[in-house]
Design an enzyme around this catalytic site. Structure first.
Site, short mmCIF file in Angstrom:
data_model
loop_
_atom_site.label_atom_id
_atom_site.label_comp_id
_atom_site.label_asym_id
_atom_site.label_seq_id
_atom_site.Cartn_x
_atom_site.Cartn_y
_atom_site.Cartn_z
N GLY A 294 0.77 -1.24 0.00
CA GLY A 294 0.00 0.00 0.00
C GLY A 294 0.80 1.28 0.00
O GLY A 294 0.22 2.37 0.07
N GLU B 105 4.28 -6.45 1.75
CA GLU B 105 3.87 -6.96 0.42
C GLU B 105 3.71 -5.79 -0.55
O GLU B 105 2.59 -5.47 -0.96
CB GLU B 105 2.54 -7.71 0.55
CG GLU B 105 2.57 -8.87 1.52
CD GLU B 105 1.19 -9.21 2.07
OE1 GLU B 105 0.20 -8.55 1.69
OE2 GLU B 105 1.11 -10.12 2.90
N PRO B 106 4.78 -5.13 -0.92
CA PRO B 106 4.65 -3.98 -1.82
C PRO B 106 4.36 -4.38 -3.26
O PRO B 106 4.98 -5.30 -3.78
CB PRO B 106 6.04 -3.32 -1.73
CG PRO B 106 6.96 -4.45 -1.39
CD PRO B 106 6.18 -5.43 -0.56
N GLY B 107 3.41 -3.72 -3.86
CA GLY B 107 3.10 -3.93 -5.27
C GLY B 107 3.48 -2.67 -6.04
O GLY B 107 4.53 -2.60 -6.70
N ARG C 250 -7.28 1.97 -14.91
CA ARG C 250 -7.24 2.76 -13.68
C ARG C 250 -7.92 4.13 -13.78
O ARG C 250 -8.64 4.52 -12.86
CB ARG C 250 -5.79 2.92 -13.18
CG ARG C 250 -5.08 1.59 -12.89
CD ARG C 250 -3.78 1.75 -12.13
NE ARG C 250 -4.00 2.10 -10.74
CZ ARG C 250 -3.93 3.30 -10.25
NH1 ARG C 250 -3.57 4.31 -11.02
NH2 ARG C 250 -4.18 3.53 -8.99
N TYR D 243 -10.86 4.00 -11.12
CA TYR D 243 -10.60 4.66 -9.82
C TYR D 243 -10.49 6.17 -9.96
O TYR D 243 -10.02 6.83 -9.04
CB TYR D 243 -9.26 4.16 -9.24
CG TYR D 243 -9.08 2.67 -9.22
CD1 TYR D 243 -9.85 1.86 -8.40
CD2 TYR D 243 -8.11 2.06 -10.02
CE1 TYR D 243 -9.67 0.48 -8.37
CE2 TYR D 243 -7.92 0.68 -10.00
CZ TYR D 243 -8.71 -0.09 -9.18
OH TYR D 243 -8.53 -1.45 -9.16
N CYS E 157 -15.61 1.33 -27.17
CA CYS E 157 -16.97 1.81 -27.39
C CYS E 157 -17.68 2.06 -26.06
O CYS E 157 -18.65 1.40 -25.72
CB CYS E 157 -17.71 0.78 -28.25
SG CYS E 157 -19.17 1.49 -28.97
N GLU E 158 -17.10 2.95 -25.30
CA GLU E 158 -17.62 3.45 -24.02
C GLU E 158 -16.83 4.72 -23.77
O GLU E 158 -15.77 4.90 -24.35
CB GLU E 158 -17.24 2.59 -22.82
CG GLU E 158 -17.58 1.22 -22.78
CD GLU E 158 -17.88 0.71 -21.37
OE1 GLU E 158 -17.92 1.49 -20.40
OE2 GLU E 158 -18.09 -0.48 -21.29
N TYR F 80 -0.82 -2.72 -12.08
CA TYR F 80 -2.26 -2.82 -12.38
C TYR F 80 -2.59 -2.20 -13.74
O TYR F 80 -3.65 -1.63 -13.93
CB TYR F 80 -3.09 -2.18 -11.25
CG TYR F 80 -2.69 -2.66 -9.87
CD1 TYR F 80 -3.01 -3.94 -9.46
CD2 TYR F 80 -1.94 -1.85 -9.01
CE1 TYR F 80 -2.61 -4.41 -8.21
CE2 TYR F 80 -1.54 -2.31 -7.75
CZ TYR F 80 -1.88 -3.59 -7.37
OH TYR F 80 -1.48 -4.06 -6.14
N1 LLP Z 1 -1.07 -7.16 -0.14
C1 LLP Z 1 -2.38 -7.41 -0.27
C2 LLP Z 1 -3.00 -8.43 0.57
C3 LLP Z 1 -3.12 -6.72 -1.22
O1 LLP Z 1 -4.43 -6.96 -1.34
C4 LLP Z 1 -2.49 -5.77 -2.06
C5 LLP Z 1 -3.26 -5.04 -3.07
C6 LLP Z 1 -1.12 -5.55 -1.88
C7 LLP Z 1 -0.43 -6.27 -0.91
C8 LLP Z 1 -0.34 -4.57 -2.73
O2 LLP Z 1 -0.79 -3.28 -2.63
P1 LLP Z 1 0.05 -2.09 -3.33
O3 LLP Z 1 1.41 -2.04 -2.66
O4 LLP Z 1 0.18 -2.42 -4.75
O5 LLP Z 1 -0.75 -0.86 -3.10
N2 LLP Z 1 -5.89 -2.18 -8.69
C9 LLP Z 1 -5.77 -1.13 -7.69
C10 LLP Z 1 -5.01 -1.58 -6.46
C11 LLP Z 1 -5.64 -2.79 -5.83
C12 LLP Z 1 -4.77 -3.35 -4.75
C13 LLP Z 1 -5.27 -4.68 -4.31
N3 LLP Z 1 -4.48 -5.24 -3.28
C14 LLP Z 1 -5.10 0.08 -8.33
O6 LLP Z 1 -4.76 0.01 -9.51
O7 LLP Z 1 -4.96 1.10 -7.66
#
Ligand code: LLP
Length: 404
Positions: free
Chosen positions: A222, A263-265, A302, A306, A332-333, A360
């Site tokens: 997050g 858990e960084p994404g 996105r 969002y 087509c939206e 994402y």
């Molecule tokens: N850990 C868990 C359990 C999660 O559900 C998520 C994201 C993460 C880690 C990684 O979060 P991050 O570091 O990427 O913020 N599609 C949306 C974000 C959905 C995130 C879902 N879970 C977007 O594009 O903003």
């Protein structure tokens, strides 16, 4: 710092591989990983890349080679991680709303598992008792994250076992002798305020005395990254300091030896990615000039899903006079990438670069309107290589039974 990818380089890739095209910059991922690992070097910390952000196998391997672990949100992501070469002990499966059969599959693979319901916890306890240490996802009832759609820890969120159900968890622990080794929370995405993480730790620390086998506090992902020019990312050294202060002081009072997992994404892969698209049609309505590109919400959802801001540049005309445009897709939206954005003058055929395309982006892409998903390219040491070819017509019909 990773050297920035230049517009000329991006244009070359568009020329070589065509558009729409995702380009990922390896060294940027490395830079982000190093920021994390150096900020937390004083604590016993492990990072699990939230692979849901971008699962291309080459990206998984790149991240694996940095020394990072991987977090998965489906059994197929677990399979991809194992396929990419992660050893099971470097794989975490943070599940939600899944059948017990899928959890059994993950257990058979020997990966770490976080369970998010009492129902699955009970089944797990009955089957594995004390033999398979498992984590539980707690819903801490904290509101956090960039917007409600990506906020996951509040008191109406589907995620995790609500913190007030601790007595039910304890009952299951007694009944099944389950070994709970990790407490997990993930409160949302786009979090800039370190206090949110501190609050999360405080909720979890209240629970610690109930868990004699506890080894891990997992604070999820997050971390906010900048989407707008000049915007700040989360202050990682400050965040690490605040977490360390809270962690160490609370830990000392409880005399427990706990590791910290994240858990960084987005933090790892958002900024590494660019979506390149070609302007197909310019439409001046007198009030608005629309620039339509050969991409859309089918490739980057996105902005529409969002209301997310993605920075855009006309890399074909960097010196062009500034004008106001609505950049749209060809779906087509209504699918705006940007509504009312000042950009260097756009001509049909120009290439636009859309920033923050790594997280994402491709991963949430679809074949809506029967359009092909883009190709993907990974750049390492200045060399670009195709890591996924563009779909073709065969891909669209492959799984269909032609019965009629
Ligand atoms: N850990 C868990 C359990 C999660 O559900 C998520 C994201 C993460 C880690 C990684 O979060 P991050 O570091 O990427 O913020 N599609 C949306 C974000 C959905 C995130 C879902 N879970 C977007 O594009 O903003």
């Amino acid at each position: 710092m990773a050297e920035k990818i230049t517009n000329e380089f991006l244009l070359e890739q568009a020329g070589e591989y065509g558009t729409p095209l995702y380009v990922y910059h390896g060294e940027k991922i490395k830079e982000q990983y190093e920021k994390l690992s150096s900020a937390f070097s004083a604590l016993d910390t492990k990072f699990f890349y939230a692979s849901k952000a971008l699962t291309n196998i080459n990206i998984l391997r790149y991240i694996k080679n940095l020394g990072c672990n991987v977090d998965c949100s489906s059994s197929n992501e677990v399979k991809l991680a194992l396929h990419a070469g992660f050893e099971p002990e470097r794989v975490l499966y943070t599940s939600n709303g899944i059948s017990f059969a899928e959890i059994e599959e993950a257990a058979a693979a020997g990966v770490h598992i976080n369970i998010d319901s009492l129902s699955n916890l009970e089944k797990f306890g009955k089957k594995y008792g004390h033999t398979y240490p498992v984590g539980i996802r707690i819903r801490p009832n904290i509101m956090a994250g960039g917007n409600i759609k990506i906020s996951t820890g509040h008191n109406t969120s589907k995620f995790g076992i609500p913190v007030h159900q601790i007595e039910d968890i304890e009952r299951l622990m007694k009944e099944t002798n389950i070994c709970i080794h990790a407490l997990h929370i993930h409160t949302g995405s786009d979090i800039k305020d370190p206090d949110i993480f501190v609050k999360g730790i405080e909720v979890l620390f209240e629970l610690i005395p109930h868990f004699p086998d506890l080894k891990v506090i997992d604070l999820g992902g997050g971390f906010k990254v900048p989407y707008k020019p000049g915007e700040d990312e989360v202050n990682m050294p400050l965040l690490a300091r605040r977490i360390k202060e809270t962690f160490v002081s609370d830990f000392q009072t409880q005399n427990r030896n706990l590791s910290l997992w994240f858990e960084p994404g987005k933090f790892l892969v958002s900024e590494c990615g660019y979506l390149l698209a070609t302007v197909t049609v310019l439409k001046d309505t007198g009030e608005i000039t629309f620039a339509a590109v050969n991409s859309g919400l089918n490739h980057l959802i996105r902005p529409m899903m969002y209301d997310a801001y993605h920075h855009l540049e006309n890399i074909s005309n960097p010196k062009g006079v500034k004008k106001n445009y609505w950049v749209t897709g060809n779906i087509c939206e209504t699918d705006n990438f940007a509504a009312g954005r000042t950009l260097n003058e756009i001509r049909e055929g120009d290439i636009l670069a859309i920033y923050n395309g790594g997280a994402y982006g491709f991963e949430m892409a679809s074949n809506y309107n029967s359009r092909y998903k883009p190709a993907e390219v990974l750049v390492e040491n200045g060399i670009a290589r195709l890591i996924r070819r563009r779909d073709n017509f065969e891909d669209l019909i492959r799984n269909q039974a032609e019965l009629i």
